[in-house]
Design an enzyme around this catalytic site. Sequence first.
Site, mmCIF file in Angstrom:
data_model
loop_
_atom_site.group_PDB
_atom_site.id
_atom_site.type_symbol
_atom_site.label_atom_id
_atom_site.label_comp_id
_atom_site.label_asym_id
_atom_site.label_seq_id
_atom_site.Cartn_x
_atom_site.Cartn_y
_atom_site.Cartn_z
ATOM 1 C CE LYS A 146 -3.639 -2.546 2.206
ATOM 2 N NZ LYS A 146 -4.639 -3.034 3.318
ATOM 3 C CD GLN A 170 -2.992 -4.706 6.526
ATOM 4 O OE1 GLN A 170 -3.081 -3.667 5.814
ATOM 5 N NE2 GLN A 170 -3.641 -5.854 6.036
ATOM 6 C CG ASP A 202 -9.135 -0.074 5.053
ATOM 7 O OD1 ASP A 202 -9.201 -0.126 3.694
ATOM 8 O OD2 ASP A 202 -8.574 -0.286 5.766
#
Length: 287
Positions: free
Chosen positions: A54, A98, A121
């Site tokens: 990412k 994460q 997200d």
Amino acid sequence: MAATIIDGKAIAARVREDVARDVEAFTARTGHRPGLATILVGEDPASAIYVGGKQKASREVGIEPFDHRLPADASSDEVEGLIERLNADPAVNGILCQLPVPDHLDGVHLTGLIDAGKDVDGLTPLSAGLLALGREGLRPCTPAGVMVLLEEAGVQLRGKEAVVVGRSNLFGKPMAQLLLAADATVTTCHSRTADLPGVCRRADVLIVAVGRDRMVKRDWVKPGAVVIDVGMNRSDDGLHGDVDFAEVAEVASAITPVPGGVGPMTIAMLLRNTLQAAEMAHREVPA
Ligand code: NAP
């Protein structure tokens, strides 16, 4: 009938190019480069690879990555404190924690602390609420990526029967909301659905996110349907989706492969969300 293969790799590459161009324009206009902060707690190797991917993808489109790593025994207070600091930091437009976090931490609680304006997200309760209400907000990356795939493949959703198999908060529920917002008639299936093959056969657009290797067979699919396979199942003979691609490609009009379908869209949409978050923040606090 041989289905058209929806090439997620190529479409994701185009999304990334568009984001890179728009990031440059945004930076030139505002003097601010969008920033994406990643939080990794512990040393899980797979998570470290995801986070590294990412950050690399961010750099490639001109987004500034901020790498935050905490030891596996970090306390909830420490992670909460970091999230609070990142929420308040104007250099940071997106925050990504994460998952999974180590067992002594509560991942749902921690991600819920991320400011909705930085929730790239799209998984916090506030972001889920904004989606349900049809209000502007950051949408979860994988279902948002599926919407781009459908659009790029020229699939009209208005009035169509869409069936989503899987009802997770991560994918199935937001996917159904996005399809509803696009005027599809939506059915969501799960492990207790009676006659799953029969419900799938009704679909003009069938989207499967279950985590069962090649579960969806040819006779589950209406001839001419569009089939989107979100599943990622690793076995000795490689990576497979939830759809039996070889069989279903003979009846569908269009289908995503695994790998190379939905998977590449997720990071592309994360980058797009980070740019959107920067644009929203700039609108709220004009320079
Ligand atoms: P999840 O949280 O485990 O949810 C699975 C869903 O499938 C649940 O709603 C479950 O029903 C349903 N289900 C399980 N077995 C079923 C069956 N036999 N018949 C019908 N429904 C069944 O999984 P997820 O996070 O949504 O992910 C699903 C799959 O998509 C996984 O393979 C994952 O790796 C993949 N995925 C890929 C990406 C990507 O970037 N490509 C992103 C996200 C997920 P219940 O609710 O009744 O238990």
